[in-house]
Design an enzyme around this catalytic site. Structure first.
Site, PDB file in Angstrom:
ATOM      1  N   THR A 554       0.832  -1.198   0.000  1.00  0.00           N
ATOM      2  CA  THR A 554       0.000   0.000   0.000  1.00  0.00           C
ATOM      3  C   THR A 554       0.874   1.260   0.000  1.00  0.00           C
ATOM      4  O   THR A 554       2.097   1.180   0.028  1.00  0.00           O
ATOM      5  CB  THR A 554      -0.908   0.032   1.245  1.00  0.00           C
ATOM      6  N   LYS A 578       6.893   3.908   0.928  1.00  0.00           N
ATOM      7  CA  LYS A 578       8.037   4.740   1.315  1.00  0.00           C
ATOM      8  C   LYS A 578       7.806   5.552   2.584  1.00  0.00           C
ATOM      9  O   LYS A 578       8.736   6.202   3.084  1.00  0.00           O
ATOM     10  CB  LYS A 578       8.386   5.691   0.161  1.00  0.00           C
ATOM     11  N   GLU A 605      13.640  -2.496  -0.648  1.00  0.00           N
ATOM     12  CA  GLU A 605      14.368  -2.218  -1.890  1.00  0.00           C
ATOM     13  C   GLU A 605      13.529  -1.422  -2.867  1.00  0.00           C
ATOM     14  O   GLU A 605      14.026  -0.531  -3.560  1.00  0.00           O
ATOM     15  CB  GLU A 605      14.805  -3.540  -2.529  1.00  0.00           C
ATOM     16  N   VAL A 608      13.047   2.728  -3.625  1.00  0.00           N
ATOM     17  CA  VAL A 608      13.805   3.526  -4.587  1.00  0.00           C
ATOM     18  C   VAL A 608      14.093   2.658  -5.807  1.00  0.00           C
ATOM     19  O   VAL A 608      14.760   1.624  -5.698  1.00  0.00           O
ATOM     20  CB  VAL A 608      15.138   4.026  -3.983  1.00  0.00           C
ATOM     21  N   LEU A 612      14.957  -2.224  -9.219  1.00  0.00           N
ATOM     22  CA  LEU A 612      16.405  -2.047  -9.377  1.00  0.00           C
ATOM     23  C   LEU A 612      17.122  -2.263  -8.041  1.00  0.00           C
ATOM     24  O   LEU A 612      16.631  -1.844  -7.008  1.00  0.00           O
ATOM     25  CB  LEU A 612      16.716  -0.638  -9.891  1.00  0.00           C
ATOM     26  N   LYS A 681      12.595   9.484  -1.725  1.00  0.00           N
ATOM     27  CA  LYS A 681      13.588   8.536  -2.229  1.00  0.00           C
ATOM     28  C   LYS A 681      15.016   9.006  -1.961  1.00  0.00           C
ATOM     29  O   LYS A 681      15.859   8.222  -1.510  1.00  0.00           O
ATOM     30  CB  LYS A 681      13.369   8.310  -3.730  1.00  0.00           C
ATOM     31  N   GLY A 796       6.283   0.961 -12.498  1.00  0.00           N
ATOM     32  CA  GLY A 796       5.416  -0.053 -13.078  1.00  0.00           C
ATOM     33  C   GLY A 796       5.139  -1.171 -12.097  1.00  0.00           C
ATOM     34  O   GLY A 796       5.997  -1.536 -11.287  1.00  0.00           O
TER      35      GLY A 796
END
Length: 814
Positions: A554, A578, A605, A608, A612, A681, A796
């Site tokens: 969420t 975040k 992870e 940010v 990746l 971030k 995405g």
């Protein structure tokens, strides 16, 4: 000669007794002794009837009626109608005597141990008689003997001591004279030398069978029950438990002593000295191998053979300076417990002699405290010794195996496994034989402890991860699909068994203790109960599964505020949300501290760069001793998507709307376009670099008009974008004129951070960043001029879900 014993479930009803008959009929031997328990549940009914009668409650009559109906119905189901009269007459006669005994207890208002043994003996007396008559009717060469004529004990009751000299002589004489190939007798019951009924303790039917087997030098003792042998753990608590095909007497004794109810602990003693093997088999699956118990033939390399536990335990501790160096303290302590019939099953003592701690039944703890305090009254008054300390609600869990001796690291492996799962160990004991390592834990942790240890020692390193997923929208649904697709691969290649136990959205939540099928999770959730974050956590806590992971998909403040509770209960947290890591620094640090303290990974992870490996790479740089000098990054996949697609032939409104519809932005796109998301971030990266920074310390240079920033809903926000289209076109035109591209850039250097829209010239690492990609440049002491670059899809649902999945796999590999 073989001896077969059938427990209460094996003779619970006529259908089961027919199975017993088939097993007996197919047993090849010259002569056979069949020892049977009372019909399943009857012993408990007899004890209950005796208790009610002693309390002068008329309720004993209804219990007696139930006992009567059970036996009479069994006779009618088993015995042909032409032969029923004789059997029913005998059974009714015995039931009448039982009724008289209960009436006596009712009239005097008490029940003595002697009377209790007399009453409870009727279970085995009746079952053995009925089964013996049924065997004879079915054409078996069968007879019946009253066990009280063979098994002789002392005058104690409820757990009498066997007189083996008299018993062995009786057994040899009787069976030498027997004319029947099969002899049926009741287990559990015996008689004193004076002829009074006695019993051998609950579970004593196994013991009866072993006594007879030893007396007659039987070739094997077969014990039939409702499971296929002794298991590596209790199969009712550990679904992956498996039967042990071969085990030593000593291992079986340890397992049975510590709660493996398939075998009554004293059973092994009579057959051990004569080397008579014990074969535990399943009445309902007699073709299964079962467990063979013999002298130690443990396979080389097999260390831990089983994991077991004893519940409803208590710790009794005696401590104080007056115990140090004083001979006889331990003797007095154990002597007073022994004199009052309190059995000690666990002992540990500090080498300083400052304390003694023992494990006893929880039922005995109040009495034990009272008598120990009385025994040490003088020392307690003089403050030499503290009053006895009692702790309840405990269980003993034990690893058992002959080859554990001198095998390094087993204790450490056991305790580290329990520690990783937040199982608090209250006391530890290991005998000199090193065949048993025991630990006292909270009873509520037993299931988790058994499963965690079983996984560690028996499941070929297949690690089970139990997920509780909050948020099953765009990212969450993709994540569940990835777990479904990769389940078989992870189990085969990575030895990870991932189960989703609970799921929730904002409306409903659903749980399945065995794991929710990911082919039908949507329908399960639709039929679930009303969503409640507190009850969701409460259920996770109550289930208390090993390797539990809370997955937050969420963007909710409210959900992020619950992380403390999960981590503080050793439940790992994986999140793409975040908010927690960009909240106040003290809160962020507390979450990290909780994760370390309770050994519960806290992984984010996807905070940010979606999937990746940005944070993981940064952590590795710091851990290896490098130091971050500067970070430059394009961290918003949504903003990069917007400015890569916005030009003089499009409108800013349409591109932002498209980004929202395709899932590149948050549901509220203002979070992305205002720079708040990018601020969070870069804040997280600065903190993970080892810097103390707050969100308010970051300089934000907005490109949106103030009117757009101040809107309260998406409708007004998009309307404002249309209003200021000329302003956005002007921004694009200036960048194009300078042969540059618009990129939203975050930077951290020398303790300062900023975010804002910049014109990026040709040749810069950011210039050719396409689509929704992210890029991060780490300038460090090792990479001062040519930065370490991480680049790729940064937004995405698919890639974010894969990042969450990767964090879960990381936890699985810890």
């Amino acid at each position: 000669m073989k001896v077969l014993k059938f427990g209460g479930t094996s003779v619970a009803n006529a259908s089961n007794i027919n199975l017993v008959k088939n097993i007996v009929a197919n047993t090849t031997t010259d002569s056979l002794v069949v020892v049977v328990s009372a019909l399943g549940g009857v012993t408990d009914l007899l004890l209950n009837a005796a208790y009610l009668a002693s309390r002068q409650s008329e309720g004993y009559k209804s219990v007696l009626k139930e006992i009567e109906d059970r036996h009479l119905d069994t006779v009618k189901d088993l015995i042909n109608i032409n032969a029923q009269s004789k059997v029913l007459s005998k059974v009714k006669s015995e039931l009448n005597t039982l009724e008289t005994l209960l009436e006596g207890a009712y009239l005097i208002g008490e029940i003595t141990p002697k009377l209790s043994d007399k009453i409870v003996s009727y279970g085995e007396l009746l079952s053995a008689y009925i089964i013996g008559e049924y065997f004879a009717q079915e054409g078996l060469d069968s007879g019946h003997v009253d066990s009280r004529k063979l098994i002789i004990t002392d005058d104690s009751n409820e757990k009498a001591t066997v007189n083996f000299k008299l018993t062995n002589a009786n057994c040899k004489n009787h069976f030498a004279a027997s004319t029947h190939k099969i002899v049926v007798m009741g287990g559990f019951i015996a008689s004193s030398e004076k002829g009074n009924s006695t019993t051998l303790g609950r579970g004593g039917s196994d013991y009866t069978a072993a006594i007879v087997a030893a007396a007659l030098d039987a070739e094997v003792l077969e014990i039939y029950t409702d499971v296929s042998g002794m298991y590596t753990a209790n199969p009712k608590l550990v679904k992956q438990a498996k039967a042990i095909p071969h085990i030593s007497y000593e291992e079986a004794m340890e397992l049975s002593h510590f709660g493996a109810k398939v075998l009554y602990p004293p059973t092994i003693q009579p057959v051990l000295s004569k080397g008579i093997s014990i074969h535990i088999k399943n009445t309902f699956r007699p073709e299964n191998t079962g467990t063979l118990i013999t002298k130690n033939k443990n396979e080389k390399g097999k260390t831990v053979r089983g994991i077991t536990h004893v519940g409803k335990m208590a710790l009794l501790s005696l401590e104080g300076p007056g115990m140090v160096g004083i001979p006889g303290i331990s003797k007095r302590f154990f002597e007073v417990l022994s004199q009052h019939g309190i059995s000690v099953v666990f002992i540990t003592q500090a080498s300083s002699e400052h304390s003694i701690c023992v494990g006893i039944s929880e039922a005995d703890i109040e009495h034990a405290v009272e008598i120990v305090n009385a025994a040490f009254e003088v020392e307690i008054e003089r403050n030499k010794i503290k009053p006895a300390i009692a702790e309840t609600g405990l269980a003993i869990i034990a690893l058992v195996g002959d080859n554990m001796k001198k095998h390094q690291g087993l204790s450490g492996k056991m305790f580290s496994t329990l520690g990783r799962n937040n199982v608090n160990i209250r006391a530890i004991a290991q005998g000199a034989s090193e065949r048993n390592i025991s630990a006292v834990i909270n009873e509520g942790d037993v299931k988790k402890a058994l499963n965690a240890l079983h996984e560690e020692f028996f499941e070929e390193n297949v690690k089970q991860l139990n997920l509780f997923v909050m948020g099953v929208g765009n990212v969450g649904s993709k994540f569940l699909e990835q777990v479904r697709q990769q389940h078989a691969y992870l189990k085969e290649k990575l030895r990870l068994n991932i189960r989703v136990i609970g799921i929730s959205n904002s409306r409903t939540m659903a749980f399945d203790e065995g794991g929710i099928s990911l082919d039908e999770w949507e329908s399960r959730l639709a039929q679930g109960e009303k969503a409640d974050k507190a009850r969701f956590f409460g259920t996770v806590q109550k289930l208390n599964y090993r390797n539990s992971i809370f997955v937050d998909n969420t963007a909710s403040d409210e959900v992020a505020s619950t992380y403390h509770s999960y981590l503080g209960n050793s439940i790992s947290v994986v999140t793409c949300n975040k908010i927690a890591c960009s909240s106040e620094f003290d809160n962020y640090q507390q979450l990290k501290d909780l994760a370390r303290t309770y050994n519960a990974p806290f992984l984010f992870e996807t905070n940010v760069g979606a999937g990746l490996p940005i944070i993981d790479t940064l952590k590795n740089l710091i851990a290896s001793g490098d130091k971050v000098l500067k970070i430059q990054a394009v961290l918003s996949g949504s903003l990069n998507f917007v400015f890569n697609n916005f030009n003089d032939k499009t409108t800013f409104h349409d591109i932002v709307k498209r980004a929202q519809e395709e899932g590149y932005t948050e549901p509220d796109p203002k979070i992305d376009l205002s720079g708040i998301d990018v601020m969070r971030k870069i804040l997280i990266l600065a903190r993970e670099s080892g810097n103390r920074l707050e969100i308010g310390d970051i300089k934000n240079i907005p490109f949106l008009p103030e009117e757009s920033l101040n809107t309260d809903n998406n409708e007004d926000f998009f309307a404002s974008l249309i209003k200021y289209e000329d302003r956005f076109q002007e921004m694009y035109a200036k960048a194009a004129e300078a042969d540059s591209k618009l990129k939203y850039v975050a930077q951290y250097e020398n303790g300062e951070a900023s975010v804002g829209l910049q014109q990026i010239p040709k040749g810069h690492d950011f210039y050719n960043l396409e689509g929704s990609d992210n890029i991060v440049l780490f300038y460090t002491q090792r990479y001062p001029d040519q930065p370490m670059i991480i680049k790729g899809a940064g937004a995405g649902a698919e890639v974010t879900a894969s990042g969450i999945f990767a964090d879960i796999i990381r936890i699985g590999n810890f």
